[in-house]
Structure formats: structure tokens, C-alpha cells
Motif scaffolding. Sequence first.
Motif, PDB file in Angstrom:
ATOM      1  N   GLY A 103      44.909 -34.578 -15.760  1.00 27.04           N
ATOM      2  CA  GLY A 103      44.980 -34.654 -14.304  1.00 27.04           C
ATOM      3  C   GLY A 103      46.020 -33.656 -13.822  1.00 27.04           C
ATOM      4  N   SER A 104      45.803 -33.064 -12.636  1.00 28.34           N
ATOM      5  CA  SER A 104      46.765 -32.053 -12.182  1.00 28.34           C
ATOM      6  C   SER A 104      48.081 -32.689 -11.739  1.00 28.34           C
ATOM      7  N   LYS A 105      48.038 -33.976 -11.379  1.00 35.45           N
ATOM      8  CA  LYS A 105      49.273 -34.677 -11.044  1.00 35.45           C
ATOM      9  C   LYS A 105      50.248 -34.625 -12.220  1.00 35.45           C
ATOM     10  N   ILE A 108      51.857 -31.201 -12.224  1.00 36.17           N
ATOM     11  CA  ILE A 108      52.796 -31.107 -11.097  1.00 36.17           C
ATOM     12  C   ILE A 108      54.061 -31.904 -11.407  1.00 36.17           C
ATOM     13  N   TYR A 129      52.111 -33.554  -0.244  1.00 34.67           N
ATOM     14  CA  TYR A 129      51.795 -34.500  -1.331  1.00 34.67           C
ATOM     15  C   TYR A 129      53.113 -34.976  -1.944  1.00 34.67           C
ATOM     16  N   TYR A 132      55.401 -33.743  -5.371  1.00 35.77           N
ATOM     17  CA  TYR A 132      56.280 -32.567  -5.496  1.00 35.77           C
ATOM     18  C   TYR A 132      57.748 -32.988  -5.388  1.00 35.77           C
ATOM     19  N   ASN A 175      49.942 -25.994  -1.314  1.00 36.22           N
ATOM     20  CA  ASN A 175      48.641 -26.627  -1.557  1.00 36.22           C
ATOM     21  C   ASN A 175      47.675 -26.329  -0.413  1.00 36.22           C
ATOM     22  N   ASN A 179      46.153 -31.186   1.496  1.00 36.55           N
ATOM     23  CA  ASN A 179      46.281 -32.615   1.713  1.00 36.55           C
ATOM     24  C   ASN A 179      47.685 -32.811   2.262  1.00 36.55           C
ATOM     25  N   ASP A 207      48.947 -25.700  -5.851  1.00 37.52           N
ATOM     26  CA  ASP A 207      48.130 -26.877  -6.139  1.00 37.52           C
ATOM     27  C   ASP A 207      46.761 -26.668  -5.484  1.00 37.52           C
ATOM     28  N   ALA A 209      43.885 -28.439  -5.884  1.00 43.35           N
ATOM     29  CA  ALA A 209      43.060 -29.617  -6.202  1.00 43.35           C
ATOM     30  C   ALA A 209      41.751 -29.674  -5.405  1.00 43.35           C
ATOM     31  N   TYR A 210      41.710 -28.974  -4.252  1.00 40.91           N
ATOM     32  CA  TYR A 210      40.507 -29.046  -3.395  1.00 40.91           C
ATOM     33  C   TYR A 210      39.738 -27.729  -3.362  1.00 40.91           C
ATOM     34  N   SER A 238      41.848 -28.987 -10.835  1.00 43.72           N
ATOM     35  CA  SER A 238      41.500 -30.344 -11.238  1.00 43.72           C
ATOM     36  C   SER A 238      40.010 -30.590 -11.066  1.00 43.72           C
ATOM     37  N   SER A 240      39.045 -33.637 -10.581  1.00 40.93           N
ATOM     38  CA  SER A 240      39.013 -34.933  -9.887  1.00 40.93           C
ATOM     39  C   SER A 240      38.207 -34.918  -8.595  1.00 40.93           C
ATOM     40  N   LYS A 241      38.602 -34.046  -7.668  1.00 38.46           N
ATOM     41  CA  LYS A 241      37.960 -34.046  -6.355  1.00 38.46           C
ATOM     42  C   LYS A 241      36.696 -33.188  -6.388  1.00 38.46           C
ATOM     43  N   ARG A 249      40.800 -38.129 -15.487  1.00 40.71           N
ATOM     44  CA  ARG A 249      42.080 -37.483 -15.793  1.00 40.71           C
ATOM     45  C   ARG A 249      41.892 -36.195 -16.590  1.00 40.71           C
ATOM     46  N   TYR A 327      39.755 -34.844   4.180  1.00 42.67           N
ATOM     47  CA  TYR A 327      40.740 -35.452   5.078  1.00 42.67           C
ATOM     48  C   TYR A 327      40.593 -34.908   6.494  1.00 42.67           C
TER      49      TYR A 327
HETATM   50  C1  PLP Z   1      44.364 -35.665  -5.617  1.00 41.68           C
HETATM   51  C2  PLP Z   1      45.443 -34.649  -5.599  1.00 41.68           C
HETATM   52  C3  PLP Z   1      46.013 -34.162  -6.781  1.00 41.68           C
HETATM   53  C4  PLP Z   1      45.866 -34.801  -8.136  1.00 41.68           C
HETATM   54  O1  PLP Z   1      44.674 -34.863  -8.680  1.00 41.68           O
HETATM   55  P1  PLP Z   1      44.500 -35.260 -10.195  1.00 41.68           P
HETATM   56  O2  PLP Z   1      43.524 -36.370 -10.147  1.00 41.68           O
HETATM   57  O3  PLP Z   1      45.806 -35.686 -10.787  1.00 41.68           O
HETATM   58  O4  PLP Z   1      43.989 -34.019 -10.843  1.00 41.68           O
HETATM   59  C5  PLP Z   1      46.936 -33.139  -6.722  1.00 41.68           C
HETATM   60  N1  PLP Z   1      47.300 -32.635  -5.544  1.00 41.68           N
HETATM   61  C6  PLP Z   1      46.808 -33.082  -4.401  1.00 41.68           C
HETATM   62  C7  PLP Z   1      47.284 -32.474  -3.126  1.00 41.68           C
HETATM   63  C8  PLP Z   1      45.880 -34.115  -4.380  1.00 41.68           C
HETATM   64  O5  PLP Z   1      45.433 -34.583  -3.206  1.00 41.68           O
END
Ligand code: PLP
Length: 390
Positions: A103-105, A108, A129, A132, A175, A179, A207, A209-210, A238, A240-241, A249, A327
Motif C-alpha cells: 500500500g502506498s500509505k 509514505i 492527507y 504526511y 498529492n 485528496n 503521492d 494515489a489517484y 497505488s 488501491s483506488k 495492500r 471526492y
Molecule cells: C488512499 C490514499 C492513499 C493510500 O492508499 P493505499 O491504499 O495505502 O495505497 C495515499 N494517499 C492518498 C492521498 C490517499 O487518498
Amino acid sequence: MSRIELADRVKNLPPYPFAALDAAKAKAKAEGKDIISLGIGDPDLPTPGFIVDELKKAAADPATHQYPDYTGRLDYRQVCADFMKRRFGVEFDGASEILALIGSKEGIAHIPLAYINPGDFALCPNPGYPVYDVATQFAGGQVKYFTLDEDRKFLPDLGGIPAEWAQRAKLMFLNYPNNPTGAVATVETLQPVVDFCRERNILLVYDNAYSELAFDGYKPISIFQVPGAKEIAIEMHSLSKSFNMTGWRIAWAAGNADYIAGLGKIKTNVDSGAFDAIQLAAMEALRRNEDPIVTQNYATYGARRAACEKKLTEMGISFLKSPATFYVWCKVPTDEKSAAFCQRILSNTGVVVTPGTAFGSLGEGYFRIALTVPERRMIEALDRIAGQLG
Ligand SMILES: *Cc1c(COP(=O)(O)O)cnc(C)c1O
């Protein structure tokens, strides 16, 4: 009763911003209210079937059952590099310039441990987010906020960053697509940020992620499309999204070999890599990123956004129009504070929206809608909010 005191780094965490909202939600639920949550940015649509099938196949192979490689499978990293070439036209060496993440979280949260010494500054967006800030603090660094505001279309106010902060900053987090605001950036708008970081030797943690969650022909960029970025940037990607895979993950970091090795050093000491079968499934996702099943997902979020924006306009609520993310960043339409507005909406209607202040002090006056429920439910939720505006 606990005899053991928590460490200062945990005790010093900011208070949980959703406590009052959670209580209001529990109360609304207990009263039998029908809750509609536009709060959390977690896709409601399922992971495409071909990715799930690949996981099943991979998980059945005992070769995937042992400790994975710390840095990720070489074939996974190669597919990530191919994806970045195809999608953004940027070149990376899979072996040395890509690192698999859980997961990118995770990436980060770990990057400050690799680059922040106690007392170093990290420049973080406000609103932004929250990971950070917390990751910086865990590493002993100090968070210094830069402003994202409506006047600058929520792009960084570099001129507002005091010279001393810029001098002492080691990291800067950024980012886009953003978000919580939905703001997007271009090569032209990011060039000054890259120059700022190059002039001051600041590692820019971008970041992304989107990067795939965009509509109507808009294609978000990579920071590496900005000339000079590779000298000072690391980018977090990531699945994820992009592929409705938040529960899986799986993600990656891209950057020059030094920054990848720096982050990798932390990771080898705290985790043991992402499950091989998940990497194999993720490879299939990245190879088939233009499969209609995948692009239909983006179209669905796009249609929800269009319907949401139309409704908000009818309701007289102003918002940032955006071609990306799920969003919608809205102005609180009453003279209430963000938290009070969101709490009242929830108590009276069962609709959950997130107060802007959950993302920092400059989120005051805003609330965030996540387009992660079916369109009909979303419209129902907005109708209920309309009934509260008097
Ligand atoms: C959702 C999100 C992530 C994390 O996504 P992971 O599921 O951990 O890959 C990272 N940065 C932002 C801004 C997000 O909204």
C-alpha cells in the motif's frame, strides 16, 4: 488500567478528529436512522474479476507461499516500470528504480524514517492527507504547513513558505489529483515546485494515489514528466483506488536508485514484502489497465460526480469542479463551523460527510463528499442535506 505509559510520539498525536462525529453516527444508528456514508474514500465497486481470478491461481501455487523478496518480485517491478512508460512516457529501471510497497500509505509512512533527522522540517499541505504529518512526527521531524487555497486552485503557495522553513526542509509532500480537494496539476503548475525543491535539496514525495481515477478524457500526470524531477522526487503509486483494490495492500514507489534504496533500507528492517500472489495479480491489473471492466469503473465514478455536481448546483452549494478523484470539496453553505455542520447533518439525516478540518486547519469552512455509494443513494443523501438548509 495500564502501568506502562505510552511513548511521547503516540501521546503527542493530535486528538482524533472524528470523535464527535462517531458519537453522532452511533446515536443516529441506535435511533434506527438509515445511514448513508459519503465519508470514507473507499471504493464500493468490486475489484475486477480477472484480477481476483489471477490471485486465486497464484495463491494455489506453493511457490508464492514463502517470504517474498523485500523489494518486490523483479517481474512485478518490471511491469510497474512498463506501466509508467506506457502511461506517462517516463523511463524507470525495474531492478533499481522501483520498489514494491504494501500500500502506498506504507511508503509514505516510512519515507521520513529514511530522510528525516530529529528537528528536520517536512513541508506538508494544509489541507492534506494526515499521514504526511504523523509520519514526519514519528521520525522526530517538525511539520511545517504550506497553503492550498481556493484562490490558487488548491496548488501550493510557494511564496508563502518562509525562507527558514525552506532552508531546513528535508521533505515536501504533494498529492495531485488531490485528496481532499479534487484539485489537479499540470507540468506547468508543478515546474516551480520541482525547481523550488532542486534549489534547496528537498526530497519531493509525490503521492499519485489517484493517477488513474479521472474522467472525460483527462489523464493525470506523473511528477517525472516535469523536467528535473528525477533528481529530487520519489513518486508513490497505488493499485488501491485505480483498480478498487484498497483491501489488497499493493503499491510501488518510483524514483532514482538512491531514493529507492533509502526507502528500501527502512523496509527491509520492518516488513518482509508484499505477498507474491498479490503481486502476480497486481501485474495482471497493470497489464490490463485499459480493459473495459477497468475503464467502466472510472466512468461510473465520473457519472456519479456529474450527478453530484448538478445536484449541488441546484442546492446552491459551491464546490471545486474536478476531472479526477472520487471526492467533491464543498463550501459549508451555512454560517456553522465545518464540524458543527457535518454533525448536525448526521444527527438529523443519517448522512455522513467529512468536515474539512479533518484534513487540517485550512479545511475550515469546507466539507468533503466521497462518491463511494451508488448514484441513487448519493442523490438521496444530497436530498436529505437539502432539507436541512432551510
Ligand atoms: C488512499 C490514499 C492513499 C493510500 O492508499 P493505499 O491504499 O495505502 O495505497 C495515499 N494517499 C492518498 C492521498 C490517499 O487518498
